[in-house]
Design an enzyme around this catalytic site. Structure first.
Site, PDB file in Angstrom:
ATOM      1  CG  ASN A  11      -1.722   1.243   1.370  1.00  0.00           C
ATOM      2  OD1 ASN A  11      -1.760   2.070   0.454  1.00  0.00           O
ATOM      3  ND2 ASN A  11      -2.397   1.409   2.501  1.00  0.00           N
ATOM      4  CE  LYS A  40      -0.258   3.293   4.664  1.00  0.00           C
ATOM      5  NZ  LYS A  40      -0.163   3.399   6.119  1.00  0.00           N
ATOM      6  CG  HIS A  49      -5.896   1.794   4.980  1.00  0.00           C
ATOM      7  ND1 HIS A  49      -5.485   2.766   5.862  1.00  0.00           N
ATOM      8  CD2 HIS A  49      -4.866   0.918   4.863  1.00  0.00           C
ATOM      9  CE1 HIS A  49      -4.242   2.477   6.256  1.00  0.00           C
ATOM     10  NE2 HIS A  49      -3.850   1.370   5.659  1.00  0.00           N
ATOM     11  CD  GLU A 107      -3.050   5.488   6.508  1.00  0.00           C
ATOM     12  OE1 GLU A 107      -3.016   5.509   5.271  1.00  0.00           O
ATOM     13  OE2 GLU A 107      -2.128   5.010   7.206  1.00  0.00           O
ATOM     14  CD  GLU A 131      -3.426  -2.406   7.211  1.00  0.00           C
ATOM     15  OE1 GLU A 131      -2.297  -2.623   6.750  1.00  0.00           O
ATOM     16  OE2 GLU A 131      -4.078  -1.381   6.943  1.00  0.00           O
ATOM     17  N   GLY A 149       2.377   2.628  10.736  1.00  0.00           N
ATOM     18  CA  GLY A 149       3.290   3.765  10.609  1.00  0.00           C
ATOM     19  C   GLY A 149       3.980   4.155  11.902  1.00  0.00           C
ATOM     20  CB  SER A 208       5.199  -1.430  12.038  1.00  0.00           C
ATOM     21  OG  SER A 208       4.785  -0.092  12.242  1.00  0.00           O
TER      22      SER A 208
HETATM   23  P1  13P Z   1       3.030   0.653   7.669  1.00  0.00           P
HETATM   24  O1  13P Z   1       3.572  -0.635   7.111  1.00  0.00           O
HETATM   25  O2  13P Z   1       3.750   1.864   7.192  1.00  0.00           O
HETATM   26  O3  13P Z   1       2.876   0.590   9.163  1.00  0.00           O
HETATM   27  O4  13P Z   1       1.531   0.798   7.070  1.00  0.00           O
HETATM   28  C1  13P Z   1       0.660  -0.265   7.185  1.00  0.00           C
HETATM   29  C2  13P Z   1      -0.543   0.019   6.378  1.00  0.00           C
HETATM   30  O5  13P Z   1      -1.315   0.897   6.667  1.00  0.00           O
HETATM   31  C3  13P Z   1      -0.760  -0.792   5.169  1.00  0.00           C
HETATM   32  O6  13P Z   1      -2.033  -0.597   4.662  1.00  0.00           O
END
Ligand code: 13P
Length: 250
Positions: free
Chosen positions: A10, A12, A96, A98, A168, A174, A214
């Site tokens: 992903n 982003k 997701h 976010e 997740e 993150g 992560s």
């Molecule tokens: P990170 O791997 O940066 O923690 O992000 C995970 C994520 O949101 C994947 O969709």
């Protein structure tokens, strides 16, 4: 149990089309001939066509990070399932954290998007996960249950075989704080049991549940070696070809 792992990137809101193309050019040779796992890239909408074209004929798939539930209409800034497919993409992320957090995506919207993805034959990766305060209050199970009930409302077991779930935990995204394999397994077992309740036990056995939050080259093996963890959804560590390739080849 043949649940072929899916390792998904992903990206982003990172990478221009030129940067996406440079990634794919460097990445494909690193994973050439890798058939143990499915591999998918989720670029931004402006890089999707470039990525689809660059991965064509390879063992790497492409999808969008978000898709609207409506067939078409006055939805400024959104992308439809038909548009996604017309570009040649096959997958979409749905719900997701976010999107839930910054764009008010509710379980009911997640459910509408899931119905639309299935109607169009798009492989949906439905994201669920608890916040830290919910975990600390012992609410992880009930949060996952509510998210799954919402997401899977009125989905027929016969239509559910392509659905992928990504667990997740929001506190792990993150932050560099990864769930331990035990924490992820615990959550995945709750999710699988709930899918058996909502859909049926054969769907629950077959469905792939990915872990995200992560995931890095140095913790991927510990997580992905577990039978209950059927792949990974990777953010930050998927932005560099060598880093993502080493996760794929855990
Ligand atoms: P990170 O791997 O940066 O923690 O992000 C995970 C994520 O949101 C994947 O969709």
């Amino acid at each position: 149990m043949s649940r072929k792992p899916l390792i998904a990137a992903n990206w982003k809101m990172y990478k221009t089309p030129a940067e996406a193309k440079a990634f794919v050019d460097a990445f494909l040779p690193l994973v050439a001939g890798h058939t143990r796992d499915e591999i998918a890239l989720f670029p931004s909408v402006t890089s999707l066509a470039t990525v689809v074209e660059a991965v064509a004929g390879s063992n790497v798939l492409a999808g969008l990070q978000n898709m609207h539930y409506a067939e078409e209409g006055a939805y400024t800034g959104e992308t439809s399932a038909t548009m996604l497919k017309a570009v040649g993409a096959t997958h979409t992320l749905i719900g997701h954290s976010e999107r839930r957090q910054y764009f008010n995506e509710t379980d009911s919207i997640v459910n509408k998007k899931l119905h639309t993805a299935l109607i169009h034959g798009i492989v949906p990766i439905v994201c669920v996960g608890e916040h830290l305060h919910e975990r600390e209050a012992g609410l992880t199970g009930s949060v996952l249950l509510a998210q799954l009930k919402g997401a899977l409302a009125d989905i027929k077991p016969a239509d559910a075989s392509s659905i992928v779930i990504a667990y997740e935990p929001v506190w792990a995204i993150g932050t560099g704080k990864t769930a331990t394999p035990e924490m992820a397994i615990g959550a995945h077992m709750i999710i699988r049991a709930e899918i058996a309740n909502i859909l049926d036990s054969s769907v629950a056995r077959a469905i792939r549940i990915l872990y995200g939050g992560s995931v890095k080259p140095d913790n991927a093996t510990d997580l992905l070696d577990q039978d209950e963890i059927n792949g990974a959804l990777v953010g930050g560590a998927s932005l560099k070809p060598d880093s993502f390739a080493s996760i794929v080849k855990y």
